[in-house]
Design an enzyme around this catalytic site. Structure first.
Site, PDB file in Angstrom:
ATOM      1  N   ASP A   9       0.835  -1.209  -0.077  1.00  0.00           N
ATOM      2  CA  ASP A   9       0.055   0.072  -0.030  1.00  0.00           C
ATOM      3  C   ASP A   9       0.764   1.180  -0.088  1.00  0.00           C
ATOM      4  O   ASP A   9       2.156   1.148   0.428  1.00  0.00           O
ATOM      5  CB  ASP A   9      -1.001  -0.022   1.220  1.00  0.00           C
ATOM      6  CG  ASP A   9      -1.669   1.262   1.489  1.00  0.00           C
ATOM      7  OD1 ASP A   9      -2.611   1.750   0.820  1.00  0.00           O
ATOM      8  OD2 ASP A   9      -1.315   1.940   2.626  1.00  0.00           O
ATOM      9  N   ASP A  11       0.050   5.145   0.787  1.00  0.00           N
ATOM     10  CA  ASP A  11      -0.233   6.071   1.999  1.00  0.00           C
ATOM     11  C   ASP A  11      -0.321   5.543   3.420  1.00  0.00           C
ATOM     12  O   ASP A  11      -0.940   4.462   3.471  1.00  0.00           O
ATOM     13  CB  ASP A  11      -1.539   6.669   1.637  1.00  0.00           C
ATOM     14  CG  ASP A  11      -1.912   7.632   0.549  1.00  0.00           C
ATOM     15  OD1 ASP A  11      -0.676   8.268   0.265  1.00  0.00           O
ATOM     16  OD2 ASP A  11      -2.870   7.777  -0.129  1.00  0.00           O
ATOM     17  N   GLY A  46      -7.431   4.113   3.317  1.00  0.00           N
ATOM     18  CA  GLY A  46      -7.641   3.178   2.078  1.00  0.00           C
ATOM     19  C   GLY A  46      -8.844   3.281   1.345  1.00  0.00           C
ATOM     20  O   GLY A  46      -8.934   2.581   0.115  1.00  0.00           O
ATOM     21  N   ARG A  49     -11.598   8.567  -2.645  1.00  0.00           N
ATOM     22  CA  ARG A  49     -11.645  10.025  -2.503  1.00  0.00           C
ATOM     23  C   ARG A  49     -13.336  10.319  -2.214  1.00  0.00           C
ATOM     24  O   ARG A  49     -13.894  10.840  -1.211  1.00  0.00           O
ATOM     25  CB  ARG A  49     -11.442  11.007  -3.644  1.00  0.00           C
ATOM     26  CG  ARG A  49     -11.189  12.401  -3.243  1.00  0.00           C
ATOM     27  CD  ARG A  49     -10.567  13.220  -4.512  1.00  0.00           C
ATOM     28  NE  ARG A  49      -9.266  12.555  -5.054  1.00  0.00           N
ATOM     29  CZ  ARG A  49      -8.866  12.811  -6.133  1.00  0.00           C
ATOM     30  NH1 ARG A  49      -9.262  13.334  -6.962  1.00  0.00           N
ATOM     31  NH2 ARG A  49      -7.623  12.195  -6.473  1.00  0.00           N
ATOM     32  N   SER A 116      -5.163   5.359  -4.237  1.00  0.00           N
ATOM     33  CA  SER A 116      -4.968   6.615  -4.653  1.00  0.00           C
ATOM     34  C   SER A 116      -4.615   7.148  -6.249  1.00  0.00           C
ATOM     35  O   SER A 116      -3.902   6.400  -6.684  1.00  0.00           O
ATOM     36  CB  SER A 116      -3.736   7.352  -3.584  1.00  0.00           C
ATOM     37  OG  SER A 116      -3.366   8.682  -4.039  1.00  0.00           O
ATOM     38  N   ASN A 118      -3.561   9.725  -6.799  1.00  0.00           N
ATOM     39  CA  ASN A 118      -2.270  10.589  -6.778  1.00  0.00           C
ATOM     40  C   ASN A 118      -0.824   9.831  -6.611  1.00  0.00           C
ATOM     41  O   ASN A 118       0.108  10.137  -6.661  1.00  0.00           O
ATOM     42  CB  ASN A 118      -2.229  11.650  -5.767  1.00  0.00           C
ATOM     43  CG  ASN A 118      -3.310  12.716  -5.953  1.00  0.00           C
ATOM     44  OD1 ASN A 118      -3.443  13.641  -6.873  1.00  0.00           O
ATOM     45  ND2 ASN A 118      -4.313  12.549  -5.067  1.00  0.00           N
ATOM     46  N   ASP A 170      -1.684  -0.516   5.972  1.00  0.00           N
ATOM     47  CA  ASP A 170      -1.992   0.222   7.249  1.00  0.00           C
ATOM     48  C   ASP A 170      -3.481   0.578   7.553  1.00  0.00           C
ATOM     49  O   ASP A 170      -3.930   1.255   8.510  1.00  0.00           O
ATOM     50  CB  ASP A 170      -1.216   1.530   7.215  1.00  0.00           C
ATOM     51  CG  ASP A 170      -1.851   2.473   6.346  1.00  0.00           C
ATOM     52  OD1 ASP A 170      -2.297   2.271   5.105  1.00  0.00           O
ATOM     53  OD2 ASP A 170      -2.213   3.707   6.689  1.00  0.00           O
TER      54      ASP A 170
HETATM   55  P1  B16 Z   1      -6.606  10.166  -3.684  1.00  0.00           P
HETATM   56  P2  B16 Z   1      -3.682   4.024   0.182  1.00  0.00           P
HETATM   57  C1  B16 Z   1      -5.636   6.039  -0.055  1.00  0.00           C
HETATM   58  O1  B16 Z   1      -4.218   5.517  -0.482  1.00  0.00           O
HETATM   59  C2  B16 Z   1      -5.721   6.719   1.313  1.00  0.00           C
HETATM   60  O2  B16 Z   1      -5.490   5.831   2.409  1.00  0.00           O
HETATM   61  C3  B16 Z   1      -7.154   7.245   1.172  1.00  0.00           C
HETATM   62  O3  B16 Z   1      -7.203   7.910   2.756  1.00  0.00           O
HETATM   63  C4  B16 Z   1      -7.393   8.042   0.057  1.00  0.00           C
HETATM   64  O4  B16 Z   1      -8.975   8.446   0.351  1.00  0.00           O
HETATM   65  C5  B16 Z   1      -7.471   7.331  -1.165  1.00  0.00           C
HETATM   66  O5  B16 Z   1      -6.019   6.867  -1.192  1.00  0.00           O
HETATM   67  C6  B16 Z   1      -7.510   8.087  -2.268  1.00  0.00           C
HETATM   68  O6  B16 Z   1      -6.657   9.017  -2.526  1.00  0.00           O
HETATM   69  O7  B16 Z   1      -7.857  11.103  -3.145  1.00  0.00           O
HETATM   70  O8  B16 Z   1      -5.360  10.701  -3.687  1.00  0.00           O
HETATM   71  O9  B16 Z   1      -7.037   9.413  -4.970  1.00  0.00           O
HETATM   72  O10 B16 Z   1      -3.756   4.033   1.430  1.00  0.00           O
HETATM   73  O11 B16 Z   1      -4.682   2.856  -0.521  1.00  0.00           O
HETATM   74  O12 B16 Z   1      -2.326   4.257  -0.622  1.00  0.00           O
HETATM   75 MG    MG Z   2      -2.823   3.220   3.268  1.00  0.00          MG
END
Ligand code: B16
Ligand code: MG
Length: 215
Positions: A9, A11, A46, A49, A116, A118, A170
């Site tokens: 993962d 974030d 996780g 958005r 994400s 991003n 996480d």
């Molecule tokens: P984005 P991961 C997740 O990343 C984040 O934990 C979560 O809080 C967020 O809403 C999601 O990505 C979407 O992110 O807005 O940047 O597309 O933990 O799966 O790496």
């Molecule tokens: Mg995460």
């Protein structure tokens, strides 16, 4: 079956962008006069958005149209992307670099499995954009964690079966996604007490590669 690939993962595992997600949502919630705190923020780990926004809007008295919701999510993403400019390779979490190097040395494949959108920007900012054998992220999937889609795509891109993969997560939603996909799961950070995981550790500095692969 022995582990031939590890899917990380992003974030909260590779880098603490989770704090910037929190700050972006907090700013949006304050502007909209919606109650939000760190406890509610834990539920956003996780998840996508738009699903995160729905959780935040549970505390709102106002009903937002779909168009307004899209604009709110865009606003938060702009705040978040502004904060992401601060990220450098120094923000890679403790132990991560060593674990990645050791896995490569042992010819274990490595991938990213992140909700994400991003994800490519973040990997570039921390200098790990060419480090992984495969990536799967929010841009590739229809259903975000706890749906297993993101991890199944990552395994496929590594040319491995789910049984040959270990997921490092996480978030509770990510632990569940890993289990549902038929992979083994290492829970770290906020998810370290999640009993569904096969193994857990405080962070990547608190576990050896031998322990990771011996699950
Ligand atoms: P984005 P991961 C997740 O990343 C984040 O934990 C979560 O809080 C967020 O809403 C999601 O990505 C979407 O992110 O807005 O940047 O597309 O933990 O799966 O790496
Ligand atoms: Mg995460």
């Amino acid at each position: 079956m022995s582990i031939k690939g590890v899917i990380f993962d992003l974030d909260g595992v590779i880098v603490s962008t989770d704090e910037y997600h929190y700050q972006g949502w907090q700013r949006l919630a304050d502007e909209e006069r919606i109650y939000f705190d760190r406890e509610i923020n834990e539920r956003l780990r996780g998840v996508s958005r738009m699903e995160s926004l729905e959780i935040i809007l549970e505390k709102s008295d106002r009903v937002y149209s779909q168009d307004e919701k899209i604009k709110l999510a865009e606003r938060k993403n702009n705040y978040y992307r502004e904060l992401l400019k601060k990220i450098t390779p120094d923000d890679i979490l403790p132990g991560v670099r060593n674990v990645l190097e050791e896995l490569k040395r042992r010819s274990i494949k490595i991938a990213i499995g992140s909700s994400s959108k991003n994800s490519p920007t973040i990997l570039e900012r921390i200098g790990l954009d060419t480090c992984f054998d495969a990536t799967s992220d929010g841009n590739d999937i229809k259903n975000s964690k706890p749906d297993p889609e993101v991890f199944l795509i990552a395994a496929k891109r590594l040319s491995l079966s789910p049984e040959e993969c270990l997921v490092v997560e996480d978030a509770g939603a990510g632990v569940e996604a890993g289990i549902t996909s038929g992979m083994r799961v290492l829970a770290v950070g906020s998810a370290k007490d999640d009993k569904r995981a096969h193994i857990s550790a405080k962070d990547m500095d608190s576990i050896t590669v031998d322990e990771m692969l011996d699950v």
